[in-house]
Design a protein around this motif. Structure first.
Motif, PDB file in Angstrom:
ATOM      1  N   TYR A   6       0.813  -1.219   0.000  1.00  0.00           N
ATOM      2  CA  TYR A   6       0.000   0.000   0.000  1.00  0.00           C
ATOM      3  C   TYR A   6       0.850   1.274   0.000  1.00  0.00           C
ATOM      4  O   TYR A   6       0.309   2.384   0.106  1.00  0.00           O
ATOM      5  CB  TYR A   6      -0.933   0.008   1.202  1.00  0.00           C
ATOM      6  N   ILE A  14       2.941   2.515   2.215  1.00  0.00           N
ATOM      7  CA  ILE A  14       2.829   3.229   3.481  1.00  0.00           C
ATOM      8  C   ILE A  14       4.057   2.910   4.324  1.00  0.00           C
ATOM      9  O   ILE A  14       4.456   1.737   4.443  1.00  0.00           O
ATOM     10  CB  ILE A  14       1.536   2.826   4.226  1.00  0.00           C
ATOM     11  N   ARG A  41      -4.202   4.194   8.185  1.00  0.00           N
ATOM     12  CA  ARG A  41      -3.465   4.987   7.177  1.00  0.00           C
ATOM     13  C   ARG A  41      -4.042   4.766   5.777  1.00  0.00           C
ATOM     14  O   ARG A  41      -4.060   5.697   4.968  1.00  0.00           O
ATOM     15  CB  ARG A  41      -1.989   4.616   7.205  1.00  0.00           C
ATOM     16  N   ILE A  42      -4.520   3.567   5.481  1.00  0.00           N
ATOM     17  CA  ILE A  42      -5.173   3.322   4.184  1.00  0.00           C
ATOM     18  C   ILE A  42      -6.444   4.166   4.088  1.00  0.00           C
ATOM     19  O   ILE A  42      -6.699   4.819   3.067  1.00  0.00           O
ATOM     20  CB  ILE A  42      -5.487   1.821   4.019  1.00  0.00           C
ATOM     21  N   ASN A  54      -5.565   7.778   3.454  1.00  0.00           N
ATOM     22  CA  ASN A  54      -5.176   8.070   2.076  1.00  0.00           C
ATOM     23  C   ASN A  54      -6.393   8.090   1.146  1.00  0.00           C
ATOM     24  O   ASN A  54      -6.454   8.894   0.209  1.00  0.00           O
ATOM     25  CB  ASN A  54      -4.138   7.060   1.589  1.00  0.00           C
ATOM     26  N   HIS A  55      -7.375   7.215   1.400  1.00  0.00           N
ATOM     27  CA  HIS A  55      -8.619   7.271   0.627  1.00  0.00           C
ATOM     28  C   HIS A  55      -9.337   8.604   0.877  1.00  0.00           C
ATOM     29  O   HIS A  55      -9.886   9.214  -0.050  1.00  0.00           O
ATOM     30  CB  HIS A  55      -9.539   6.111   0.998  1.00  0.00           C
ATOM     31  N   MET A  93      -7.907  11.425   1.799  1.00  0.00           N
ATOM     32  CA  MET A  93      -7.123  12.482   1.150  1.00  0.00           C
ATOM     33  C   MET A  93      -7.468  12.537  -0.336  1.00  0.00           C
ATOM     34  O   MET A  93      -7.642  13.622  -0.910  1.00  0.00           O
ATOM     35  CB  MET A  93      -5.630  12.212   1.329  1.00  0.00           C
ATOM     36  N   ALA A  94      -7.589  11.361  -0.964  1.00  0.00           N
ATOM     37  CA  ALA A  94      -7.932  11.320  -2.380  1.00  0.00           C
ATOM     38  C   ALA A  94      -9.317  11.925  -2.624  1.00  0.00           C
ATOM     39  O   ALA A  94      -9.542  12.627  -3.612  1.00  0.00           O
ATOM     40  CB  ALA A  94      -7.883   9.888  -2.893  1.00  0.00           C
ATOM     41  N   PRO A 144      -1.668  11.219  -1.551  1.00  0.00           N
ATOM     42  CA  PRO A 144      -1.416  10.453  -0.326  1.00  0.00           C
ATOM     43  C   PRO A 144      -0.217  11.020   0.417  1.00  0.00           C
ATOM     44  O   PRO A 144       0.645  11.673  -0.176  1.00  0.00           O
ATOM     45  CB  PRO A 144      -1.156   9.033  -0.842  1.00  0.00           C
ATOM     46  N   ASN A 174       2.555  10.514   4.058  1.00  0.00           N
ATOM     47  CA  ASN A 174       3.054   9.713   5.158  1.00  0.00           C
ATOM     48  C   ASN A 174       2.572  10.355   6.464  1.00  0.00           C
ATOM     49  O   ASN A 174       3.015  11.436   6.840  1.00  0.00           O
ATOM     50  CB  ASN A 174       4.582   9.658   5.131  1.00  0.00           C
ATOM     51  N   TRP A 177      -0.531  15.065  10.884  1.00  0.00           N
ATOM     52  CA  TRP A 177      -1.123  15.319   9.576  1.00  0.00           C
ATOM     53  C   TRP A 177      -0.291  16.288   8.766  1.00  0.00           C
ATOM     54  O   TRP A 177       0.325  17.199   9.331  1.00  0.00           O
ATOM     55  CB  TRP A 177      -2.547  15.856   9.752  1.00  0.00           C
TER      56      TRP A 177
END
Length: 226
Positions: free
Chosen positions: A18, A20, A41-42, A45-46, A48-49, A55, A57, A68
């Motif tokens: 992923y 990450i 974290r997954i 990132n979704h 954020m998208a 994405p 770190n 953040w």
């Protein structure tokens, strides 16, 4: 953003899959905790998208809080194979600071109500819960989760732990699924005794999800029903 995950299927290789980063703080912890971290974290990132952002770190800060990237404020909660991430865009030059808070919990069993209540609420709060909720143990679960959400929202400003009993339930609106919480002590120069906040909730099967979006400059909140 909501995702489901199965900790039994976790492996360290999934971090690379992923894309990450695997933080050194995870090296010695059990696998299901690693799975929770990765799922969070997954989900982030979704989210954020969904906001049109790349994405990032999201490292581990003090007291395990997420760090953040600039331009976004967020919070993560995970419990029993479910993870939720709440994000809001934050204008870098804005005088206000958005502070999301979100929490997801299973309902407290009825037989544990008496045992746990005194560590979560005072007698007046418990009476208010009993008045408004048909099942007091479910009402206590909502309040427990709401206080957790408020802690997550205020922690970046407060920078330390504070107690469940430092926060009081001053009003419950069942039809709006809305709690009003108020501080019983001074936390910072701006977060003083009497400051109030609105936290919203949604029940999901035998669990509760609560959330708040706190505005740090004037202590207004933005909320809506899910």
């Amino acid at each position: 953003m909501h995702c489901s995950f199965d900790a039994a299927n976790y492996s360290d290789a999934l971090f690379k899959h992923y894309d990450i980063n695997f933080p050194p703080q995870l090296t010695s912890i059990v696998s299901h905790r690693k799975a929770e971290y990765l799922a969070g974290r997954i989900a982030a990132n979704h989210a954020m998208a969904a906001l049109g952002m790349p994405p990032a770190n999201i490292s581990i800060g003090r007291h395990r809080s997420p760090v953040w990237p600039s331009g976004v404020a967020g919070a993560i909660t995970h419990h029993r194979g479910q993870v939720y991430c709440m994000l809001a865009k934050q204008l870098v030059d804005s005088p206000s600071r958005l502070r999301p808070g979100i929490d997801y919990e299973s309902f407290i069993p009825a037989q544990d109500l008496e045992l746990l209540a005194t560590s979560i609420v005072n007698p007046a709060e418990l009476a208010l819960i009993t008045t408004h909720f048909q099942h007091p143990e479910q009402g206590l679960s909502v309040v427990f989760s709401a206080k957790e959400s408020l802690f997550k929202a205020l922690y970046p400003e407060v920078g330390r732990y504070f107690d469940f009993l430092d926060v009081n339930v001053s009003n419950i609106n069942i039809s709006r699924r809305e709690l009003e919480l108020s501080l019983l002590c001074n936390l910072t120069r701006h977060l003083q005794r009497g400051c109030s906040f609105k936290v919203y909730w949604q029940t999901i099967d035998n669990s509760v999800l609560t959330w708040i979006l706190h505005c740090a400059n004037n202590h207004d909140q933005i909320g809506q029903q899910a």
